[in-house]
Motif scaffolding. Structure first.
Motif, PDB file in Angstrom:
ATOM      1  N   PRO A 481       0.838  -1.203   0.000  1.00 39.42           N
ATOM      2  CA  PRO A 481       0.000   0.000   0.000  1.00 39.42           C
ATOM      3  C   PRO A 481       0.870   1.249   0.000  1.00 39.42           C
ATOM      4  O   PRO A 481       1.953   1.266   0.593  1.00 39.42           O
ATOM      5  CB  PRO A 481      -0.800  -0.136   1.304  1.00 39.42           C
ATOM      6  N   THR A 482       0.399   2.273  -0.673  1.00 38.94           N
ATOM      7  CA  THR A 482       1.173   3.511  -0.761  1.00 38.94           C
ATOM      8  C   THR A 482       1.066   4.358   0.494  1.00 38.94           C
ATOM      9  O   THR A 482       1.767   5.355   0.621  1.00 38.94           O
ATOM     10  CB  THR A 482       0.688   4.340  -1.968  1.00 38.94           C
ATOM     11  N   TRP A 483       0.195   3.965   1.424  1.00 39.65           N
ATOM     12  CA  TRP A 483       0.135   4.658   2.709  1.00 39.65           C
ATOM     13  C   TRP A 483       1.334   4.236   3.563  1.00 39.65           C
ATOM     14  O   TRP A 483       1.422   3.080   3.994  1.00 39.65           O
ATOM     15  CB  TRP A 483      -1.145   4.313   3.460  1.00 39.65           C
ATOM     16  N   GLU A 549     -11.678   1.493  -4.569  1.00 38.89           N
ATOM     17  CA  GLU A 549     -10.339   1.052  -4.198  1.00 38.89           C
ATOM     18  C   GLU A 549     -10.474  -0.013  -3.114  1.00 38.89           C
ATOM     19  O   GLU A 549     -11.095   0.214  -2.078  1.00 38.89           O
ATOM     20  CB  GLU A 549      -9.530   2.241  -3.680  1.00 38.89           C
ATOM     21  N   GLU A 567     -12.942   1.358  -0.217  1.00 36.52           N
ATOM     22  CA  GLU A 567     -13.241   2.786  -0.220  1.00 36.52           C
ATOM     23  C   GLU A 567     -14.753   3.022  -0.180  1.00 36.52           C
ATOM     24  O   GLU A 567     -15.529   2.283  -0.790  1.00 36.52           O
ATOM     25  CB  GLU A 567     -12.648   3.393  -1.494  1.00 36.52           C
ATOM     26  N   GLY A 595      -9.331  11.781  -4.885  1.00 32.61           N
ATOM     27  CA  GLY A 595      -8.116  10.991  -4.901  1.00 32.61           C
ATOM     28  C   GLY A 595      -7.008  11.653  -5.685  1.00 32.61           C
ATOM     29  O   GLY A 595      -7.126  12.796  -6.149  1.00 32.61           O
ATOM     30  N   GLY A 607      -3.635   6.638  -7.596  1.00 33.72           N
ATOM     31  CA  GLY A 607      -2.966   6.939  -6.340  1.00 33.72           C
ATOM     32  C   GLY A 607      -3.843   6.715  -5.127  1.00 33.72           C
ATOM     33  O   GLY A 607      -4.590   5.735  -5.043  1.00 33.72           O
ATOM     34  N   HIS A 608      -3.767   7.636  -4.178  1.00 30.39           N
ATOM     35  CA  HIS A 608      -4.532   7.545  -2.949  1.00 30.39           C
ATOM     36  C   HIS A 608      -5.976   7.999  -3.186  1.00 30.39           C
ATOM     37  O   HIS A 608      -6.242   8.823  -4.065  1.00 30.39           O
ATOM     38  CB  HIS A 608      -3.916   8.423  -1.865  1.00 30.39           C
ATOM     39  N   ILE A 612      -5.326  11.132   2.057  1.00 29.56           N
ATOM     40  CA  ILE A 612      -4.294  11.571   1.117  1.00 29.56           C
ATOM     41  C   ILE A 612      -3.112  12.180   1.873  1.00 29.56           C
ATOM     42  O   ILE A 612      -3.303  13.025   2.758  1.00 29.56           O
ATOM     43  CB  ILE A 612      -4.884  12.604   0.132  1.00 29.56           C
ATOM     44  N   SER A 616       1.089  14.748  -1.652  1.00 27.12           N
ATOM     45  CA  SER A 616       0.261  14.731  -2.866  1.00 27.12           C
ATOM     46  C   SER A 616      -0.586  15.985  -2.963  1.00 27.12           C
ATOM     47  O   SER A 616      -0.868  16.494  -4.048  1.00 27.12           O
ATOM     48  CB  SER A 616      -0.642  13.492  -2.870  1.00 27.12           C
TER      49      SER A 616
END
Length: 745
Positions: A481-483, A549, A567, A595, A607-608, A612, A616
């Protein structure tokens, strides 16, 4: 096949549509007023106006005739037809004729229009029939008394429309499948669309008892009996009212179902299919799409809905269709004020509209009852009833004029159904490789295609295999995950989040940590992957455009659990409230997302979403995605969305405007609205928001304003609370869905 050719059939002549607000003089119509004791001059005038011989001269001239007189007249007017018809059909034809007389004799004023070819069109005002309750003096459409429409007074929205945040997809579909002979097609169709949360009702042509026996045996053997049901009530003759009767019988049966535990309705959408249909999108794509458009009915209209449609008479007996073209030489009179239309029979209806429709059909003198009676005397009424009903119902502004099907080009040849069928039905061509190519390139979302005659033989079988590639459910993409720091945060907070969601973790799953919300030593989070749209991203549905998502997680405690992290979309609350606020605009705002990494050509975020990172934010990478759609036929899309961007302290930092484009709706793609530079420069953590307003091109057009739609911006994931995450994302325990493949092969 639908009478989409009606205008072309009459050599391209487009006739003005009658309106209750239009003056008769403007339409250049001749008023004919009939009364008891009509004299010979009026009698002769009628013969000229109807462009007939003696056979129908009495049809509009006689105000009231008895049943005995009607049978005598039928014997005279239908003399040639009765002479050549089978004995067992003669009484049926006389009854049809007398029903036509009964319907027509309630008219005392008719506007008569004749085109250059002598084709006759009537629009009539009714009078009370002797011995009956006083009837309406003109057809009274329920569209004018729509509770939604009547609430929109003035040019400004009465109040701001609130949002609710919810995970897409929780929706039950009731499928009606019409079958005649292709039992293998039905089995494969069930295989591809089956989900235990839906219900399937299959009608088998009564003339094919062996097919029903085979299908019943298949259902019982595959253990689908709780979700799949069959019935065989109608001996189908094409061109008649038989297919329409199947739809109504199916709706009556489905409306008797009881809701499952915890649900308000037994089902949300009714979708009609045929044995010759095949899915071209994954199951979840259809479910997400209907969820996004919840409250809207999908009933396609052809071009004649804005002009004058052909209204041929028709009935069937002993397997043959009778169209009365040369016998009566006229179209069925149309009640003044009724908006008549035609279109495809492959509709998707909401539970509320279906329930209203069936209740109103059974209520004498109601608008739907009058439309039902009117359509039963028409040729091929299954392609007129739902179209006319939706336009004259109180759901007239809960309507999208499109189907969920891809239908190939209609063949020019007509197939007649008996020696007395002078019209004939037209069917689409069989699905081909060319259709597959055009389907992939099509902008409009499609979930089914037709016409597949036999899925067990080539080349049809090969085409179905290629379509199965599109039908694959969302595949699992491995990746992190990008988090930053999310997994560690979730390990610390999973128990609290699960309790907020009301998840039942089971007796065998334990977390021995002390207090709720503390770190659970035995809990470890393993990321299984992200659910992508996969091949369906390039398929006709392009499911990623309206799929949330979603991450698949494995929670490892004393007992492993698999969890979906999905999401939440922001949708109007309640769903129909958006239709109230936007009905005069002719469009509705369906949902929004926020997002980064917006890809406009795909209508997706890379992306997110919703939560966020501030990096970003400062990069001006944030977009608001707006899902919208027309809710009336031929809606004006010269509508603008104005989006205000609000900082965490509630001040407006900027505004972005975007024009709603017809192309974005047809493709099912949301519109991307970028955050202004001024807001990006003010990047800081906190709860940000957008405020959306739909407005027409001029100040005279009504507008609709929505309340704040929030999203979170963070510097460190540890700063986020469980309540914040739970607001924007949902947790769901994943129960492995039934896989009937091994049972259905």
């Amino acid at each position: 096949m639908v009478f989409c050719h009606a205008v072309r059939f009459w050599h391209g002549m487009r006739l003005p549509h009658f309106s209750a607000n239009a003056g008769i003089g403007v339409l250049s119509l001749v008023l004919l007023r009939f009364a008891a004791g009509a004299d010979s001059a009026l009698h002769a005038l009628l013969k000229h106006r109807v462009a007939a011989k003696d056979n129908v001269s009495m049809l509009l001239a006689q105000p009231v005739i008895s049943a005995k007189e009607c049978k005598k007249t039928a014997q005279r007017d239908l003399k040639k037809l009765l002479k050549s018809a089978p004995i067992e059909c003669q009484e049926h034809l006389r009854q049809f004729y007398c029903q036509l007389i009964e319907d027509s004799q309630s008219f005392n004023t008719c506007a008569n229009l004749s085109d250059e070819q002598g084709l006759q069109y009537f629009e009539c005002i009714a009078r009370p029939i002797q011995g009956q309750k006083a009837a309406r003096t003109a057809f009274a459409s329920d569209c004018g008394v729509d509770s939604v429409a009547s609430s929109r007074k003035g040019t400004k929205a009465s109040r701001k429309i609130p949002w609710r945040l919810d995970v897409p997809g929780k929706l039950r579909i009731a499928f009606l499948i019409v079958a005649h002979r292709a039992v293998k097609n039905v089995q494969r169709l069930l295989h591809r669309i089956y989900d235990s949360s839906h219900v399937y009702l299959i009608h088998i042509d009564r003339k094919s008892p062996a097919i029903k026996t085979e299908l019943d045996r298949f259902v019982a053997g595959s253990r689908l009996a709780e979700s799949v049901h069959t019935f065989s009530e109608v001996d189908v003759t094409k061109g008649s009212s038989d297919l329409l009767r199947i739809s109504i019988l199916g709706l009556r049966w489905l409306l008797k179902l009881r809701p499952t535990k915890g649900e308000e309705l037994p089902w949300d959408y009714f979708v009609k299919l045929s044995e010759f249909d095949y899915p071209v999108a994954p199951r979840h794509a259809l479910q997400h799409y209907l969820w996004l458009h919840k409250g809207l009915n999908f009933v396609g209209l052809d071009a004649c809905s804005s002009s004058t449609c052909a209204r041929h008479l028709g009935t069937a007996c002993a397997g043959a269709t009778y169209s009365f073209v040369s016998t009566l030489r006229m179209h069925k009179p149309l009640s003044f004020g009724m908006h008549f239309a035609r279109g495809s029979e492959w509709v998707a209806l909401t539970f509320d509209f279906a329930k209203y429709l069936i209740l109103e059909i059974d209520r004498p003198f109601s608008a739907m009852h009058e439309i039902w009676k009117d359509c039963l005397l028409l040729y091929q009424p299954d392609e007129a009833f739902f179209q006319t009903a939706i336009l004259n119902s109180r759901f007239c502004r809960h309507h999208v004029s499109m189907t969920l099907h891809h239908i190939p080009a209609v063949l020019l040849e007509r197939q007649t159904h008996g020696t007395h069928d002078e019209i004939g039905t037209r069917s689409p061509n069989v699905f081909s490789r060319e259709d597959l190519a055009s389907l992939v390139d099509a902008l409009q979302p499609r979930f089914f295609a037709r016409k597949f005659l036999d899925v067990t033989v080539e080349p049809t079988s090969e085409l179905c295999r290629r379509l199965d590639d599109f039908n694959q459910e969302r595949e699992l993409n491995t990746g992190k995950p990008t988090w930053q720091g999310f997994l560690h945060w979730l390990e610390d907070n999973f128990t609290m989040w699960a309790q907020l969601e009301g998840l039942t973790l089971g007796q065998n799953w334990t977390c021995p940590a002390g207090a709720m919300g503390e770190s659970c030593d035995e809990v470890r989070i393993h990321l299984l992957g992200r659910l992508g749209s996969g091949k369906s991203a390039m398929a006709p549905a392009r499911a990623g455009r309206w799929s949330p998502e979603t991450w698949l997680l494995q929670i490892r405690g004393s007992r492993d659990l698999t969890v979906l992290l999905s999401e939440r979309f922001a949708v109007p609350m309640p769903a129909l409230q958006s239709l109230v606020g936007t009905s005069t605009l002719g469009v509705a705002l369906l949902a929004t997302r926020v997002g980064t990494g917006w890809r406009g050509e795909r209508g997706e975020f890379d992306g997110h979403v919703s939560v966020i990172p501030v990096t970003s934010h400062s990069a001006r990478d944030i977009h608001l995605a707006i899902y919208w759609g027309p809710i009336v036929p031929n809606a004006d899309t010269d509508i603008q969305a104005a989006v205000d961007w609000m900082t965490p302290d509630g001040t407006k930092c900027g505004q972005t405007k975007v024009q709603l484009s017809k192309e974005s709706h047809l493709s099912g793609s949301p519109l991307g609205v970028v955050m202004p530079h001024a807001c990006a420069r003010m990047a800081r953590p906190g709860t940000w928001a957008t405020r959306t307003r739909l407005q027409g091109a001029t100040g005279k057009t009504s507008s609709a304003e929505f309340e704040l739609r929030e999203f979170a911006v963070y510097a460190s994931f540890e700063d986020l609370t469980v309540v914040q995450m739970q607001r924007f994302f949902g947790l769901q325990l994943l129960h492995k869905p039934e896989d009937p493949q091994h049972e259905l092969v």
